[in-house]
Design a protein around this motif. Sequence first.
Motif, PDB file in Angstrom:
ATOM      1  N   UNK A 446       0.833  -1.209   0.000  1.00 45.27           N
ATOM      2  CA  UNK A 446       0.000   0.000   0.000  1.00 45.27           C
ATOM      3  C   UNK A 446       0.866   1.258   0.000  1.00 45.27           C
ATOM      4  N   UNK A 447       1.983   1.214   0.703  1.00 44.38           N
ATOM      5  CA  UNK A 447       2.869   2.381   0.758  1.00 44.38           C
ATOM      6  C   UNK A 447       3.531   2.641  -0.590  1.00 44.38           C
ATOM      7  N   UNK A 448       3.945   1.570  -1.267  1.00 46.48           N
ATOM      8  CA  UNK A 448       4.546   1.746  -2.590  1.00 46.48           C
ATOM      9  C   UNK A 448       3.532   2.345  -3.559  1.00 46.48           C
ATOM     10  N   UNK A 449       2.297   1.843  -3.515  1.00 42.31           N
ATOM     11  CA  UNK A 449       1.268   2.386  -4.410  1.00 42.31           C
ATOM     12  C   UNK A 449       1.018   3.865  -4.106  1.00 42.31           C
ATOM     13  N   UNK A 450       0.979   4.217  -2.816  1.00 41.71           N
ATOM     14  CA  UNK A 450       0.772   5.616  -2.458  1.00 41.71           C
ATOM     15  C   UNK A 450       1.928   6.476  -2.956  1.00 41.71           C
ATOM     16  N   UNK A 451       3.151   5.997  -2.794  1.00 43.99           N
ATOM     17  CA  UNK A 451       4.318   6.791  -3.230  1.00 43.99           C
ATOM     18  C   UNK A 451       4.304   7.005  -4.740  1.00 43.99           C
ATOM     19  N   UNK A 452       3.903   5.984  -5.494  1.00 41.71           N
ATOM     20  CA  UNK A 452       3.912   6.108  -6.941  1.00 41.71           C
ATOM     21  C   UNK A 452       2.738   6.934  -7.466  1.00 41.71           C
ATOM     22  N   UNK A 453       1.579   6.820  -6.825  1.00 41.41           N
ATOM     23  CA  UNK A 453       0.391   7.519  -7.324  1.00 41.41           C
ATOM     24  C   UNK A 453       0.246   8.927  -6.767  1.00 41.41           C
ATOM     25  N   UNK A 454       0.713   9.117  -5.530  1.00 42.93           N
ATOM     26  CA  UNK A 454       0.500  10.397  -4.851  1.00 42.93           C
ATOM     27  C   UNK A 454       1.736  10.733  -4.019  1.00 42.93           C
ATOM     28  N   UNK A 455       2.818  11.174  -4.671  1.00 35.15           N
ATOM     29  CA  UNK A 455       4.061  11.459  -3.932  1.00 35.15           C
ATOM     30  C   UNK A 455       3.874  12.468  -2.808  1.00 35.15           C
ATOM     31  N   UNK A 456       3.044  13.505  -3.046  1.00 32.16           N
ATOM     32  CA  UNK A 456       2.827  14.510  -1.998  1.00 32.16           C
ATOM     33  C   UNK A 456       2.109  13.888  -0.806  1.00 32.16           C
ATOM     34  N   UNK A 457       1.113  13.043  -1.066  1.00 32.12           N
ATOM     35  CA  UNK A 457       0.420  12.364   0.024  1.00 32.12           C
ATOM     36  C   UNK A 457       1.335  11.430   0.788  1.00 32.12           C
ATOM     37  N   UNK A 458       2.246  10.776   0.081  1.00 29.87           N
ATOM     38  CA  UNK A 458       3.207   9.902   0.751  1.00 29.87           C
ATOM     39  C   UNK A 458       4.132  10.715   1.654  1.00 29.87           C
ATOM     40  N   UNK A 459       4.577  11.876   1.189  1.00 27.85           N
ATOM     41  CA  UNK A 459       5.438  12.724   2.021  1.00 27.85           C
ATOM     42  C   UNK A 459       4.704  13.194   3.275  1.00 27.85           C
ATOM     43  N   UNK A 460       3.423  13.516   3.130  1.00 25.96           N
ATOM     44  CA  UNK A 460       2.641  13.922   4.306  1.00 25.96           C
ATOM     45  C   UNK A 460       2.512  12.767   5.290  1.00 25.96           C
ATOM     46  N   UNK A 461       2.328  11.571   4.763  1.00 25.96           N
ATOM     47  CA  UNK A 461       2.229  10.402   5.630  1.00 25.96           C
ATOM     48  C   UNK A 461       3.534  10.172   6.383  1.00 25.96           C
ATOM     49  N   UNK A 462       4.657  10.386   5.738  1.00 28.68           N
ATOM     50  CA  UNK A 462       5.954  10.209   6.402  1.00 28.68           C
ATOM     51  C   UNK A 462       6.133  11.211   7.532  1.00 28.68           C
TER      52      UNK A 462
END
Length: 560
Positions: A446-462
């Motif tokens: 799920x994290x890989x999919x988020x990073x690839x589809x929504x990099x900004x959302x992944x950064x916020x999650x981090x």
Amino acid sequence: MTDLASSHPQVPGPLPAPRAAWELLIRAERRSPSHVEQLLLHPQVGTWLSRCLRRLRGVTEETADEVPLWLETAYLHTVAASAALLAGIDFRIAVGVRDGGVMLPALGFLDLAGRDSAVAEIVADGVAGRAVRAGSHTVPLPSDLTRETGGWRPLRRLHGRHPVHPCSPYLDDLDPYRDFLRPTAPRRLSQPEARRWQEHFDSAWSLVAGQSNVDPAGVADCLISVVPVRYPARAEPFSASSPESYGCVLLNPPADAATLAASLIHEAQHVKLSALLDLVPLIRGGMEEIHYAPWRVDPRPLRGLLHGTYAFLGVTAFWRAHRHAVADETTPAAEFEFALRRSQTFHGLRTLRAHAELTGLGDRFLRGLEDTLTPWLNEPVPDGPLRAAEDLNLDHRLLHRLHHLRPDPGRTGQWAQAWRVGRPPPDALPATTLRASRTAVAARAALIRLRLRDPAGFDQLREKPEERPLDGMDAPLDADLHWAAGDTAAALDGYRDRLAAHPDDLPAWSGLALTLPTGPAREALRGCPEVVLAVHRALRDPSLGGPDPVALAHWIGSRR
């Protein structure tokens, strides 16, 4: 079914005998055979009939929360009423009241607004009109059953608009048998929710209908009813279909159009193969053995592998075309999905070839799948998405082995004793057996999919993982976030810390294998993770804990 129900002591309850419903169904068929055929092929009718027959035959055990058997068989009366309404004949029939109203299959639900009655009567008269009577109350049915009015809630439809390949399945949030996994009370979507489903479906269908790798008309024919559900999706989007409910697809709320399009194709493949297997045998047996399935956390029988392989060939075909059709920020995600699904499909084909006893038609069928997939295996994929797919396939295999492979306890004890006295590890690995067990799902996919589809959302999650948990999952581990971001050194430290506190965290063991540098420890954890885990468990002391996992893996990896 009517014969079984008529002779059962719990049926018909307060209703007329099932034969009365059957006779009304015959009357409707004489007037309009096409309407009755369409109704009998409605997916929810199939789900009900299979479930009801099992209960009548005593195949399934009764549970406290099940409706009385007479009320379950009473669905036949509402099927007959729907058929009569569609055929336009005059009739009168008593039906059971369930979940506060009356469900007319393939038409809609009449809410009786809390009227306390176990039985209602549906009446259709060419002069007086159509109505449902419950006790002393009468609720009219509209002349147009697709229009919502009063207590009447019609089944909505989704519309996938396309000039050549339109698709308009029901959006079923009403029928008690819409979710073939369990009977479910009506849960009407709000207007905004229904609009979102329509928007996503229309966008997704335009992607399906524009495909050259799949047959849009075939997919449309397999989609009769879409049922919104909310099951934990975890690493994969949730969707499901059943051979007992031909044309019904359960779906979680869609995340985006491309993912929904892939899910529709995936389930249409299952529906087609179920229909084919009803006509011709492709595999002999296939329900006894269980094998690794690269798309499931649990082992699957060979028949299930055949289904999964065919379904994911369709998904691979979709992503193969879609990755060339987009040229924006979603391209890396499409490349990743193509690489992931083609590898999974290839592994499924290889397992079937090695273990399945195919019929002549089954061999021909499998050769067709292989001919389609083989040229795709050599198509180039950019390094980033390709590495992510390879890592997640490795992660999945490791978790399968950690969960389901059990090394021989006697040989494991010998390895543990050798560690204790400082001897080298034995040469031969302990024999293992496959035993299906409960599984823990890692968040990494799920994290890989988020990073690839929504990099900004992944950064916020981090930045604040506790404030933005993934759908259906707890806040991800820091180690998983580091790994998904490509910081393997920080991820390795995090997995070691996690195992020090929780030595049976299997996703952390797999994460350790993903992040260790080249050497004996990584070789052992990637080659025989179940042995490293079993020996670690044998060496643990209740008060002192176990040895360092990396040191133990290095020792095992150093064997001759």
